[in-house]
Design a protein around this motif. Structure first.
Motif, PDB file in Angstrom:
ATOM      1  N   TRP A  78      52.851  37.778 -25.337  1.00  0.00           N
ATOM      2  CA  TRP A  78      53.453  37.036 -24.228  1.00  0.00           C
ATOM      3  C   TRP A  78      54.181  37.964 -23.255  1.00  0.00           C
ATOM      4  O   TRP A  78      54.295  37.657 -22.070  1.00  0.00           O
ATOM      5  N   TRP A  79      54.683  39.082 -23.734  1.00  0.00           N
ATOM      6  CA  TRP A  79      55.315  40.043 -22.838  1.00  0.00           C
ATOM      7  C   TRP A  79      54.283  40.604 -21.853  1.00  0.00           C
ATOM      8  O   TRP A  79      54.556  40.740 -20.657  1.00  0.00           O
ATOM      9  N   ALA A  80      53.089  40.930 -22.352  1.00  0.00           N
ATOM     10  CA  ALA A  80      52.027  41.435 -21.477  1.00  0.00           C
ATOM     11  C   ALA A  80      51.590  40.360 -20.484  1.00  0.00           C
ATOM     12  O   ALA A  80      51.337  40.654 -19.303  1.00  0.00           O
ATOM     13  N   ILE A  81      51.491  39.119 -20.954  1.00  0.00           N
ATOM     14  CA  ILE A  81      51.131  38.029 -20.046  1.00  0.00           C
ATOM     15  C   ILE A  81      52.183  37.878 -18.960  1.00  0.00           C
ATOM     16  O   ILE A  81      51.870  37.680 -17.779  1.00  0.00           O
ATOM     17  N   GLY A  82      53.466  37.982 -19.352  1.00  0.00           N
ATOM     18  CA  GLY A  82      54.536  37.886 -18.362  1.00  0.00           C
ATOM     19  C   GLY A  82      54.465  38.985 -17.319  1.00  0.00           C
ATOM     20  O   GLY A  82      54.660  38.732 -16.123  1.00  0.00           O
ATOM     21  N   LEU A  83      54.170  40.229 -17.739  1.00  0.00           N
ATOM     22  CA  LEU A  83      54.019  41.322 -16.786  1.00  0.00           C
ATOM     23  C   LEU A  83      52.884  41.047 -15.800  1.00  0.00           C
ATOM     24  O   LEU A  83      53.030  41.241 -14.582  1.00  0.00           O
ATOM     25  N   THR A  84      51.750  40.605 -16.331  1.00  0.00           N
ATOM     26  CA  THR A  84      50.582  40.372 -15.478  1.00  0.00           C
ATOM     27  C   THR A  84      50.840  39.244 -14.484  1.00  0.00           C
ATOM     28  O   THR A  84      50.538  39.375 -13.287  1.00  0.00           O
ATOM     29  N   VAL A  85      51.385  38.135 -14.965  1.00  0.00           N
ATOM     30  CA  VAL A  85      51.623  36.989 -14.088  1.00  0.00           C
ATOM     31  C   VAL A  85      52.698  37.320 -13.048  1.00  0.00           C
ATOM     32  O   VAL A  85      52.546  36.999 -11.855  1.00  0.00           O
ATOM     33  N   THR A  86      53.773  37.979 -13.479  1.00  0.00           N
ATOM     34  CA  THR A  86      54.839  38.327 -12.532  1.00  0.00           C
ATOM     35  C   THR A  86      54.334  39.262 -11.452  1.00  0.00           C
ATOM     36  O   THR A  86      54.603  39.062 -10.254  1.00  0.00           O
ATOM     37  N   GLY A  87      53.588  40.292 -11.867  1.00  0.00           N
ATOM     38  CA  GLY A  87      53.035  41.212 -10.875  1.00  0.00           C
ATOM     39  C   GLY A  87      52.059  40.536  -9.937  1.00  0.00           C
ATOM     40  O   GLY A  87      52.064  40.788  -8.729  1.00  0.00           O
TER      41      GLY A  87
END
Length: 227
Positions: A78-87
């Protein structure tokens, strides 16, 4: 061509299309963000103007790499998903904001399409990866009724014979066979291959036990089959 071969070919073809689409979308978005930087304080420095979009787009790249690594391990990061979505949302917002006020609607659409298309394309790729690496619990439930294969414990020495002239001592019990479903062995081999691709190391019995959620004797028997 078998069904498995057809699925593999379709995934490869989709992957090529997605990579080309993502590269084109990133280039369009990156170039537009460089123009935004040029009109907002970095006009005098071409190097900084072209480096500035990387402070946003590299978050997307890092998040996507971490998501792909998690998918190979049959996990959700979920941390990686958060980085991708935020970016991605930041890229969409800045691309749209860079158009300026009071512009035709299509100008905003043109600015928003590349980063949005890149996000959708990568999401489609991740969906296929997760489908090819099924959830361990669901797979175990599906193969529970498969025909078992008898596998002897490879890590146990043969039972010693009863010592001579001591008939009162019973012989040691033989090591029981561990029954392993054939489909479970095939799934464990996929898990082991993914582990080797991610870490460069052969999977051990303890890791198999954690990944498959099986007892230690069954994990030992599976590990013996994979060596």
């Amino acid at each position: 061509m078998t069904k498995s071969d057809a699925e593999r070919a379709a995934v490869i073809a989709a992957g090529v299309v997605i990579v080309v689409l993502t590269a084109a979308a990133f280039w369009l978005s990156y170039a537009h963000l460089a123009d935004v930087a040029r009109h907002n304080g970095l006009a005098a420095s071409p190097e900084r103007r072209w480096a500035w979009p990387a402070t946003l787009d590299l978050f997307i790249v890092a998040g996507e790499v971490l998501m792909f690594l998690a998918a190979l391990r049959a996990r959700t990061d979920w941390w990686a998903i958060g980085l991708t979505v935020t970016g991605s949302l930041g890229s969409i917002g800045l691309n749209v904001a860079g158009v300026g006020p009071h512009q035709p609607l299509l100008h905003y659409v043109v600015a928003a399409v590349p980063p949005f298309a890149a996000l959708l394309a990568f999401g489609a790729l991740m969906r296929q990866v997760h489908r090819l690496i099924p959830d361990t619990a669901q797979h175990l439930a599906a193969v529970a009724a498969a025909e078992p294969v008898s596998v002897e414990r490879a890590d146990q020495p043969p039972a010693p014979a009863a010592p001579p002239r001591t008939p009162e001592l019973p012989a040691a019990s033989p090591v029981p066979a561990v029954s392993v479903p054939a489909a479970l062995i095939a799934h464990a081999r996929k898990v082991a291959d993914a582990h080797h691709a991610a870490t460069g190391q052969l999977i051990d019995s303890a890791t198999l036990r954690a990944r498959l959620g099986v007892p230690a004797p069954l994990a030992d028997a599976i590990a013996a089959q994979l060596t």
